[in-house]
Design an enzyme around this catalytic site. Structure first.
Site, PDB file in Angstrom:
ATOM      1  N   SER A 201       7.138  -6.448 -10.255  1.00  0.00           N
ATOM      2  CA  SER A 201       6.395  -7.418  -9.449  1.00  0.00           C
ATOM      3  C   SER A 201       5.456  -6.678  -8.506  1.00  0.00           C
ATOM      4  O   SER A 201       5.155  -5.504  -8.733  1.00  0.00           O
ATOM      5  CB  SER A 201       7.368  -8.322  -8.689  1.00  0.00           C
ATOM      6  OG  SER A 201       6.688  -9.405  -8.120  1.00  0.00           O
ATOM      7  N   ASN A 202       4.985  -7.318  -7.478  1.00  0.00           N
ATOM      8  CA  ASN A 202       4.066  -6.665  -6.535  1.00  0.00           C
ATOM      9  C   ASN A 202       4.286  -7.212  -5.127  1.00  0.00           C
ATOM     10  O   ASN A 202       5.122  -8.093  -4.918  1.00  0.00           O
ATOM     11  CB  ASN A 202       2.617  -6.856  -6.996  1.00  0.00           C
ATOM     12  CG  ASN A 202       2.246  -8.314  -7.062  1.00  0.00           C
ATOM     13  OD1 ASN A 202       2.114  -8.983  -6.044  1.00  0.00           O
ATOM     14  ND2 ASN A 202       2.093  -8.831  -8.282  1.00  0.00           N
ATOM     15  N   HIS A 203       3.516  -6.705  -4.185  1.00  0.00           N
ATOM     16  CA  HIS A 203       3.774  -7.004  -2.763  1.00  0.00           C
ATOM     17  C   HIS A 203       3.183  -8.305  -2.256  1.00  0.00           C
ATOM     18  O   HIS A 203       3.256  -8.589  -1.063  1.00  0.00           O
ATOM     19  CB  HIS A 203       3.215  -5.882  -1.889  1.00  0.00           C
ATOM     20  CG  HIS A 203       4.002  -4.616  -1.961  1.00  0.00           C
ATOM     21  ND1 HIS A 203       5.324  -4.559  -1.628  1.00  0.00           N
ATOM     22  CD2 HIS A 203       3.645  -3.367  -2.330  1.00  0.00           C
ATOM     23  CE1 HIS A 203       5.755  -3.318  -1.776  1.00  0.00           C
ATOM     24  NE2 HIS A 203       4.748  -2.577  -2.216  1.00  0.00           N
ATOM     25  N   SER A 204       2.545  -9.094  -3.120  1.00  0.00           N
ATOM     26  CA  SER A 204       1.907 -10.315  -2.609  1.00  0.00           C
ATOM     27  C   SER A 204       2.950 -11.265  -2.011  1.00  0.00           C
ATOM     28  O   SER A 204       4.007 -11.490  -2.594  1.00  0.00           O
ATOM     29  CB  SER A 204       1.172 -11.028  -3.748  1.00  0.00           C
ATOM     30  OG  SER A 204       0.755 -12.294  -3.308  1.00  0.00           O
ATOM     31  N   ALA A 268      -1.367 -12.892  -7.359  1.00  0.00           N
ATOM     32  CA  ALA A 268      -1.374 -11.502  -7.807  1.00  0.00           C
ATOM     33  C   ALA A 268      -0.602 -11.474  -9.119  1.00  0.00           C
ATOM     34  O   ALA A 268       0.632 -11.468  -9.136  1.00  0.00           O
ATOM     35  CB  ALA A 268      -0.717 -10.618  -6.762  1.00  0.00           C
TER      36      ALA A 268
END
Ligand code: CTP
Length: 388
Positions: A201-204, A268
């Site tokens: 996943s990502n930091h959004s 994102a």
């Protein structure tokens, strides 16, 4: 108007008077401790209504319905709001009439915190403020200065004039300039499963997309928010569709784009996803391992291909060659304009409440100063309105 047990309760009298002068009808609910700081007689005289403190009148059994009070008010304003009352509001505790009224209030709720600077700064209080804010409670910022305790710091209640101005601003109906328009907003991070336990996943955090959805709804638009992983609450009046993977977000977005007047692509989205998802937990071995990834579908570009007259707005988060990359995306994905934010800017990017962006279309570029994500949302939607 809710009054709680803080020394700032003495200002509640002035506040009540100012609300009346501004044309409001006021009913006051006090916590038992608030009565020790300011008398019900004062508040009843100023508000021209009897004060509610207990669930019922012990003399005659007259029941004070918190539900009807919560329904009656256009705005529930708790001023002063103590750390204790806000903690209980955040936790859903209902052990006095003010709190039960809060839990059943249907309309706007605003709080004006008042406490000592150390209590205000405590992580518990800050956390509770954040929880309330995420649930749509409007916080009227406390001021800095000398406190009743003699300490100097942040925590004193905003002045009654400021509170009245904040209430008036919050209640003044936004122009329903987007009534009858439908929008899709994508927000948050997608989650790509590796096995039943791990994911990519990502930091959004979704804050920017949620601010956009909220602002669109306040201007009267019908909004479908296709949301990846976030821990934000659904903004008032918005329909949320929860998804995890980029593929699920693609499906939900294509569906919501049908019949829409426009879409803002703020999510994102993972560009790659594991080529195979293990059905049981992958066990470690002594060797290194590699995960083979395959491309996901580009949701924005797919909508760009079929958009026709519909409006499509994209985001670009760049670290290098920002402008060139953003302009390339604008053309490639057939956006009407693109919002460029740079991870290099202080106060912009993941998790923070502010953002600094440029709005780029085919003929112009507008650089906005650092502002709150909510203000950025307003500016983006102002531009959408001019294009519609
Ligand atoms: N986007 C999308 N679907 C994807 C990838 C991106 O809808 N699978 C959207 C984003 O929501 C954003 C825009 O496309 O509005 C730009 O995304 P970004 O990740 O910055 O650009 P990419 O095209 O993925 O290019 P790169 O990762 O190479 O910078």
């Amino acid at each position: 108007m809710g009054v709680t047990g803080s020394i700032a309760a003495y200002k509640a009298a002035v506040l009540c008077r100012l609300l009346k002068v501004a044309g409001a009808e006021v009913k006051v609910v006090m916590t038992p401790l608030a009565k020790e700081f300011i008398t019900p007689l004062t508040m009843a005289t100023l508000s021209k209504n009897p004060i509610a403190v207990e669930f019922y009148n012990p003399e005659n059994g007259d029941w004070h319905s918190h539900i009807s009070l919560g329904e009656w008010a256009d705005c529930m304003l708790i001023a002063p709001a103590t750390a204790n009352t806000m903690a209980k509001m955040a936790a859903g505790i209902a052990d006095n009439l003010l709190l039960t009224t809060y839990l059943s209030a249907r309309n706007l709720v605003m709080v004006a915190p008042a406490m000592d600077c150390d209590m205000f700064a405590h992580p518990a209080t800050q956390h509770n403020l954040e929880v309330l804010r995420e649930r749509g409670v409007e916080i009227i910022e406390s001021g800095e200065g000398e406190l009743a305790s003699g300490l100097v710091g942040k925590g004193r209640m905003a002045e009654p004039e400021q509170i009245v101005a904040a209430v008036e601003a919050a209640l003044s109906e936004k122009k329903k300039s987007l009534q009858g328009k439908r929008f899709l907003v994508t927000a948050g991070a997608t989650v790509e499963a590796i096995d039943p336990v791990r994911f990519i996943s990502n930091h959004s955090t979704g804050k920017m997309g949620y601010a956009l959805a909220e602002e669109l709804a306040e201007r009267g638009a019908e909004v479908t928010l296709v949301s990846g992983r976030t821990n934000l609450a659904v903004p008032r009046g918005v329909r949320r569709v929860d998804v995890l993977s980029a593929e699920q977000m693609y499906e939900a977005s294509v569906e919501a784009f049908e019949g829409a007047d426009g879409a803002i692509m703020c999510a994102a989205v993972a560009d790659y996803t594991p080529a195979e998802v293990a059905t049981s937990k992958i066990k470690k071995s002594d060797d290194d391992m590699a995960i083979r990834l395959k491309r996901t579908r580009d949701i924005a570009a797919s909508l760009g291909e079929v958009k026709g007259e519909r409006l499509l707005v994209g985001f670009a988060l760049e670290t290098d060659n920002e402008r060139v990359n953003a302009e390339a995306k604008l053309a490639k994905k057939n956006f009407d304009f693109i919002v460029l934010n740079s991870l290099r800017e202080k106060g912009a990017g993941f998790g923070v409440d502010t953002n600094r962006v440029s709005l780029i279309d085919r003929t112009s570029r507008e650089e906005l100063p650092l502002m709150s994500k909510r203000e950025v949302a307003e500016r983006i939607i102002d531009k959408i309105e001019t294009l519609l």
